[in-house]
Write an enzyme that holds these catalytic residues in place. Structure first.
Site, short mmCIF file in Angstrom:
data_model
loop_
_atom_site.label_atom_id
_atom_site.label_comp_id
_atom_site.label_asym_id
_atom_site.label_seq_id
_atom_site.Cartn_x
_atom_site.Cartn_y
_atom_site.Cartn_z
N GLU A 104 2.60 -10.26 1.31
CA GLU A 104 2.89 -8.74 0.84
C GLU A 104 4.32 -8.51 1.26
O GLU A 104 5.21 -9.54 1.36
CB GLU A 104 2.35 -8.04 1.98
N ASP B 26 0.86 -1.12 -0.05
CA ASP B 26 -0.08 -0.17 0.01
C ASP B 26 0.86 1.30 -0.02
O ASP B 26 1.99 1.18 0.15
CB ASP B 26 -0.93 0.01 1.19
N HIS C 259 2.15 -9.08 -3.07
CA HIS C 259 1.30 -7.85 -3.12
C HIS C 259 2.10 -6.69 -3.03
O HIS C 259 2.71 -6.20 -2.15
CB HIS C 259 0.34 -8.19 -1.80
N ASP D 244 1.92 -17.65 -3.38
CA ASP D 244 2.48 -16.58 -4.22
C ASP D 244 1.73 -15.84 -5.13
O ASP D 244 1.77 -15.91 -6.48
CB ASP D 244 3.70 -17.21 -4.90
O1 9MR Z 1 2.60 -6.57 9.49
C1 9MR Z 1 1.45 -6.15 10.11
C2 9MR Z 1 0.87 -7.34 10.75
O2 9MR Z 1 1.64 -7.63 11.96
C3 9MR Z 1 -0.57 -7.21 11.07
O3 9MR Z 1 -0.95 -8.60 11.57
C4 9MR Z 1 -1.35 -6.92 9.90
C5 9MR Z 1 -2.71 -6.70 10.20
O4 9MR Z 1 -3.07 -5.57 10.86
O5 9MR Z 1 -0.94 -5.75 9.29
C6 9MR Z 1 0.40 -5.76 9.12
O6 9MR Z 1 0.88 -4.61 8.35
C7 9MR Z 1 0.31 -4.05 7.22
C8 9MR Z 1 -0.12 -2.60 7.42
O7 9MR Z 1 -1.33 -2.59 8.32
C9 9MR Z 1 -0.47 -1.98 6.29
N1 9MR Z 1 0.57 -2.07 5.37
C10 9MR Z 1 0.99 -3.32 4.70
C11 9MR Z 1 1.24 -4.08 6.49
C12 9MR Z 1 1.91 -5.59 5.96
O8 9MR Z 1 0.85 -6.44 5.40
#
Ligand code: 9MR
Length: 765
Positions: free
Chosen positions: A739, A351, A682, A730
């Site tokens: 991601e 994102d 992602h 993947d």
């Molecule tokens: O890395 C984060 C993970 O520990 C959490 O469980 C998850 C859900 O809240 O969010 C991950 O962080 C994401 C972030 O909120 C938005 N940008 C992408 C991050 C990686 O997926």
């Protein structure tokens, strides 16, 4: 992209017979039909809890998920229904099977739309072509039809053009059920023989795993590139591995020290992927893993001369349309009445959000990668130095790795609440899009308004910690910048003291992640440690040694790993390795926590049939589990730096075996490294899987990895019931398992530096 919150179901149900359109229509039944058994759900993300994932729309339709529904602004004056379409592809239909389409929709002006299930390409032959009257009521619509032809890749299309006047169309709860249950997803795991697909350091441990039904030892054979047997031995049966539910054996060929490429291991009829034995296996990864940060810079053009044409792109979020820019950003409504220039920094992940919590630990670990070279006798900093990395500031007399960190440090400081405002000195938790955007999307094409979210204690302490670390590392290169970092850090610390419990809202997750954390004792510990090491001030010293978590190894170095939720270990690593005014007994206390944690991770690695130094409670592999593995490897590598003990080093090497292919999926999780590498992670720009004109992730990008939570539609569709270390796919739409982020690549870069130094013989072997 975490899912959005659900909404209550709205609207009464309305049964409609499809309106037949001559010449186009297959068999269309009106109302519920015999034989329309429920069948599997064929629409993915039909409730839009995953944003726009899985859906496409024509270019003339700005569409976004608003209040949990997919809403599109339909322009006035289009000629035909198909001049404006919202749709989903890849819907499998089987001839003779019955299907049921259901959805709810509203229109701000009453219209007749077409709900089609049809071929996705010319001649677009329709199996269902329904004309549905849509108004403001939003009742459920249902159609039942039988498919005439097999089509593994049919299309669901809401054709909503043809209206003289403009209107807003919103759709929700889209479901298409029917047909037979699809085959259960079986991951392609290739050969049962699992190795590090990059290779093994010449004098390091070398092990692998084989999946087999056999219960007694088997013979393994190591062959060189020419097919000559170089070593053989017997496997060690390990029984059922709980992380994969596979029966496995391990094998060990550490005694082979002949450097060469193209080795393979064969067990019975099966041969694993080829690999090298050598000393300079991690040189490229050290540099690539750091280039990730330049690639993901916000606010600057990504230069083809540094990264190649394929990866070049315009600057994102500098206020050039359609961006609304990060140069003059307001708060969310009611949060503040000032605006800030928060341009620059790194995009968090797939994102375009920028989060101080996560951005802080990432900057800290990039700086720690450099700081290690100042204090570990045999770690050399040249490869991180000026002119060595892909940064535009090369040649400025400052180590390139510090130039990269500064890009983020500048941004972090911009997130601080200005003097004179309420909560002055605190840091805003995050800045991101008001709504989730779809994929693919270049940063420069993001049209969403950007907003600052409320300040939090956790973000403020991230700023305090990284600002303090910045101050001591930049002092020799730019005194003024170092002083600015320290001032921001100390101001942040004061503000956090005054507001010790302003937490992020766990429900503030639309348009960006929440990074909500309800325990900030670890952030206080980390910030105090960094400030103490930089300034030597008594107040910081006391905040460290009076902290409720000091001495509690499990709190400082949790079994599941240091990360954005558990930052205490970052402080302890600094105290343990950077010279400061700490007393000898205090240093011993800190180092005891570190080695106790490292002993635990090393034991976990020895116990694991795949060698992984990560054994979370109940095998609960979390979102970003690969970063947990990497962060445990940092603790192990640091323990090795400090003690020279082989057990720690060996566990780091086994951790890398796991990440680069010796795992239940036979997957190298790092793009460009290994034969079976993750390359569809992602990401909104590196979205080749969705648009072949865009690149795959750049080499050296580590995927989040197995996550038992499977919180995205693709993972839920394909991975239900997965064994913990196999909850990974993947696929670009699997943001919960696949991601890429700055806080996962930062520990990868640290570990690659450690291993490269080790391979170069620069660190104790
Ligand atoms: O890395 C984060 C993970 O520990 C959490 O469980 C998850 C859900 O809240 O969010 C991950 O962080 C994401 C972030 O909120 C938005 N940008 C992408 C991050 C990686 O997926």
């Amino acid at each position: 992209m975490p899912p959005q919150r659900g909404r209550p179901h709205r609207g009464r149900r309305r049964l409609l017979g499809a309106v037949a359109v001559a010449g186009l229509l297959g068999t269309v039944l009106s109302g519920p039909a015999a034989g329309a058994e429920p069948g599997p759900e064929l629409v993915s993300n039909g409730d839009f809890s995953g944003g726009t994932t899985g859906w496409w729309f024509t270019e003339n339709l700005p569409a976004a998920v608003t209040d949990g529904r997919l809403c599109a602004e339909v322009p006035a004056g289009t000629a035909n229904p198909w001049d404006a379409i919202l749709g989903q592809n890849d819907i499998p239909l089987t001839a003779g099977e019955a299907y049921t389409l259901r959805y709810t929709a509203t229109a701000t002006a009453p219209v007749t739309i077409r709900a089609n299930v049809q071929m996705a390409t010319d001649p677009y032959t329709a199996e269902l072509n329904a004309a549905d009257r849509i108004d403001a009521t939003g009742e459920e619509i249902e159609h039942v039809f039988t498919a005439n032809a097999d089509n593994p890749k049919a299309q669901l299309a809401f054709q909503i053009g043809g209206s003289a006047q403009a209107y807003t169309f919103c759709v929700d709860d889209v479901s298409l059920t029917g047909g037979a249950e699809p085959p259960v997803y079986e991951p392609d795991t290739g050969s049962p023989v699992r190795v590090n697909q990059v290779g093994y350091l010449t004098h390091g441990v070398k092990s692998g795993t084989v999946v087999t039904d056999a219960t007694s030892p088997l013979t393994w054979t190591l062959k060189d590139a020419g097919g000559t047997t170089r070593a053989t031995g017997r496997t060690v049966p390990k029984g059922t591995d709980p992380t994969s539910r596979q029966n496995v054996h391990t094998f060990d060929f550490s005694k082979v020290t002949r450097a060469s490429d193209g080795y393979t291991v064969t067990v019975g009829e099966d041969t694993g992927e080829p690999f090298s034995i050598g000393d300079s296996l991690y040189d490229g990864l050290r540099s690539d893993a750091l280039a990730y940060f330049y690639h993901n810079r916000s606010g600057i053009e990504i230069d083809a001369d540094l990264v190649g044409e394929e990866y070049a792109r315009p600057a994102g979020h500098i206020g050039v349309a359609p961006n609304q820019g990060d140069t003059d950003v307001p708060c969310q409504e009611g949060v503040c009445d000032y605006r800030l220039d928060v341009s620059g920094g790194w995009y968090d992940a797939g994102d375009h959000g920028k989060y101080v919590v996560n951005g802080g630990i990432s900057a800290a670990q990039v700086m720690a990668n450099y700081e290690r070279t100042l204090h570990v006798e045999k770690a050399k900093g040249e490869k991180l130095g000026d002119g060595k990395l892909r940064v535009p500031e090369r040649g400025n007399g400052v180590p390139d790795i510090l130039d990269e960190a500064r890009w983020q440090l500048d941004f972090l400081m911009k997130m601080q609440v200005p003097a004179g405002e309420k909560l002055a000195g605190m840091a805003h938790h995050k800045i991101h899009d008001r709504q989730w955007t779809g994929l693919p999307l270049l940063p420069s094409d993001d049209p969403q308004p950007r907003e600052l979210h409320p300040p939090t204690t956790a973000a403020t302490l991230n700023l305090a910690a990284t600002g303090a670390q910045c101050a001591r590392l930049f002092e020799p290169y730019d005194e003024k910048f170092a002083a600015r970092c320290l001032e921001a850090a100390e101001t942040a610390w004061e503000a956090a003291q005054a507001h010790p419990d302003i937490l992020a809202d766990p429900d503030d997750g639309v348009g960006g992640g929440t990074y909500a954390d309800d325990d900030v004792r670890d952030e206080f510990y980390w910030a105090a440690a960094e400030l103490f090491v930089t300034t030597g001030k008594a107040a910081y010293h006391d905040a460290v040694f009076d902290s409720p978590i000091h001495g509690d190894t499990d709190a400082v170095f949790p079994r599941g790993g240091v990360g954005w939720l558990a930052t205490g270990g970052l402080g302890a690593l600094t105290l343990a390795t950077v010279p400061s005014d700490i007393s000898e007994s205090e240093l011993a206390e800190v180092r005891a926590m570190l080695t106790e944690a490292a002993d635990g991770y090393a034991a976990d690695s020895r116990k694991s049939a795949y060698g992984v130094p990560y054994a979370p409670e109940g095998n609960n592999y979390v979102w970003g589990s690969n970063s947990s593995v990497l962060n445990n490897m940092i603790v192990l590598g640091t323990a090795h730096d400090l003690t020279g003990k082989a057990v720690y080093r060996d566990a780091v090497l086994r951790g890398m075996e796991y990440l680069l292919g010796r795992n239940p999926l036979n997957q190298s999780y790092v793009t460009g490294y290994g034969e079976r590498d993750s390359h569809n992670q992602h990401h909104r720009f590196w979205a080749n899987q969705l648009d072949p004109s865009l690149p795959n992730p750049a080499p050296g990008s580590v995927a989040g990895g197995p996550n038992v939570g499977i919180e995205d539609p693709v993972a839920q569709d394909k991975l239900k019931g997965c064994a913990p270390a196999m909850c990974y796919i993947d696929d670009i739409e699997s943001w919960a398992t696949n991601e890429i982020t700055i806080n996962w690549n930062a520990p990868l870069a640290w570990v690659a530096s450690y291993l490269d130094d080790l391979g170069s013989g620069l660190t104790k072997y």
